[in-house]
Design an enzyme around this catalytic site. Sequence first.
Site, PDB file in Angstrom:
ATOM      1  N   CYS A 110       0.817  -1.223   0.000  1.00 13.68           N
ATOM      2  CA  CYS A 110       0.000   0.000   0.000  1.00 13.68           C
ATOM      3  C   CYS A 110       0.846   1.267   0.000  1.00 13.68           C
ATOM      4  CB  CYS A 110      -0.946   0.002   1.191  1.00 13.68           C
ATOM      5  SG  CYS A 110      -2.089  -1.376   1.137  1.00 13.68           S
ATOM      6  N   HIS A 243      -3.368   7.310   3.489  1.00 11.68           N
ATOM      7  CA  HIS A 243      -3.806   6.041   2.905  1.00 11.68           C
ATOM      8  C   HIS A 243      -5.221   5.736   3.395  1.00 11.68           C
ATOM      9  CE1 HIS A 243      -3.962   2.050   1.470  1.00 11.68           C
ATOM     10  NE2 HIS A 243      -3.639   1.433   2.594  1.00 11.68           N
ATOM     11  N   ASN A 273     -10.284   0.350   0.451  1.00  5.61           N
ATOM     12  CA  ASN A 273      -8.824   0.388   0.424  1.00  5.61           C
ATOM     13  C   ASN A 273      -8.347  -0.175  -0.922  1.00  5.61           C
ATOM     14  OD1 ASN A 273      -6.100  -0.098   0.687  1.00  5.61           O
ATOM     15  ND2 ASN A 273      -6.233  -0.999   2.733  1.00  5.61           N
TER      16      ASN A 273
END
Length: 326
Positions: A110, A243, A273
Amino acid sequence: MAFSILGTGSAVPAKVVTNADLSVFLDTNDEWISTRTGISERRVLTAESLTDLAAAAAERALAAANVHAAELDFILWTTLRGDQLFPSLSSRASGRSGASCPALDVNAACSGFLFALDVARAYFAAGLAKRMLIVCAEAMSRLVDWTDRSTAVLFGDAAGAVVLGPGEGPLALRLTTMCNEEWLVADVPSGNSPFAPYSPGSFVKMNGREVFKFAVSSIEKDIRLLCEQAGVSPEEVDLYLLHQANLRIIEAARERLNLPPERFPTNIQRYGNTSSATIPLLLDELARAGKIQNGQLLFFSAFGAGLATGSCLLRWEAYNKKEESA
Ligand SMILES: CC(C)(COP(=O)(O)OP(=O)(O)OC[C@H]1O[C@@H](n2cnc3c(N)ncnc32)[C@H](O)[C@@H]1OP(=O)(O)O)[C@@H](O)C(=O)NCCC(=O)NCCS
């Protein structure tokens, strides 16, 4: 000399999957997902390939930056896994974008966008590039176990991209990597070598509570550290693009720093996500909506499997640079 962001782009699959859609085949419900994560819906690849999505995001970023694919010196494509093991996503998507420069897949989970920004910074500093493209493209729907309610509800598919030119955008940038094979992991299947034991591989496995605690403290630490390095206070940063993994993580980090909620834009509600794509996707939405002004300070911060983290404090100078280079 480092870089500035000349243009942004993004692409998401057409298929919308709501929390209610998930509750048809998982023991879950909209109330649990939205209160525990902030997510209402996500996008999921159906007929499109990840290469389609990545190439579309690249094309939009190039158009926004007024840069032609042939002008690019280097492309970084960040992904956990492309459509094929090889050729790489870089080869396939670069070809689709009409670029012929070198290109590289980056897997920092990520945090991939931040790792790519750091590599780009080094290329610009070394005088090796005048135009670079970063595309973060993720097909999380292929990596999660759709029978596991504790992970399947969290993720989505998307691509986000930025075109970079020479500039003085980044004021501070920090990456970290540590070895943790327990909290967030997906195993690849072994081959059928007669000389090694067989293992079938696995979908995403996660210890959500530990990742949550780690994320909040790493975001807080990076914000304090990078602001100090750059000689600005966290209050002076105009927008924090964190994030998009869980709204409660963003909220907890914000509360620790005692900063106002309007500085922390989010779109996790609509996309979940999307791994390395979350920050460039959010950046593109904000830039296109005219919500970022030249000269503003932006803070990007991501965390993920590895564990790998990345943060960057930068001054937004996209459009004046574009005019200068026109
Ligand atoms: C995953 C996460 C949302 C779970 O939230 P949580 O508040 O920690 O919830 P818990 O894991 O403690 O589970 C609480 C209960 O909800 C249940 N539950 C888990 N997922 C559920 C779902 N989708 N629907 C309904 N119930 C669910 C659990 O089984 C547990 O039930 P129990 O109390 O009967 O055992 C949260 O920990 C998180 O977001 N962590 C970070 C993950 C992350 O960012 N990962 C990506 C990194 S890049």
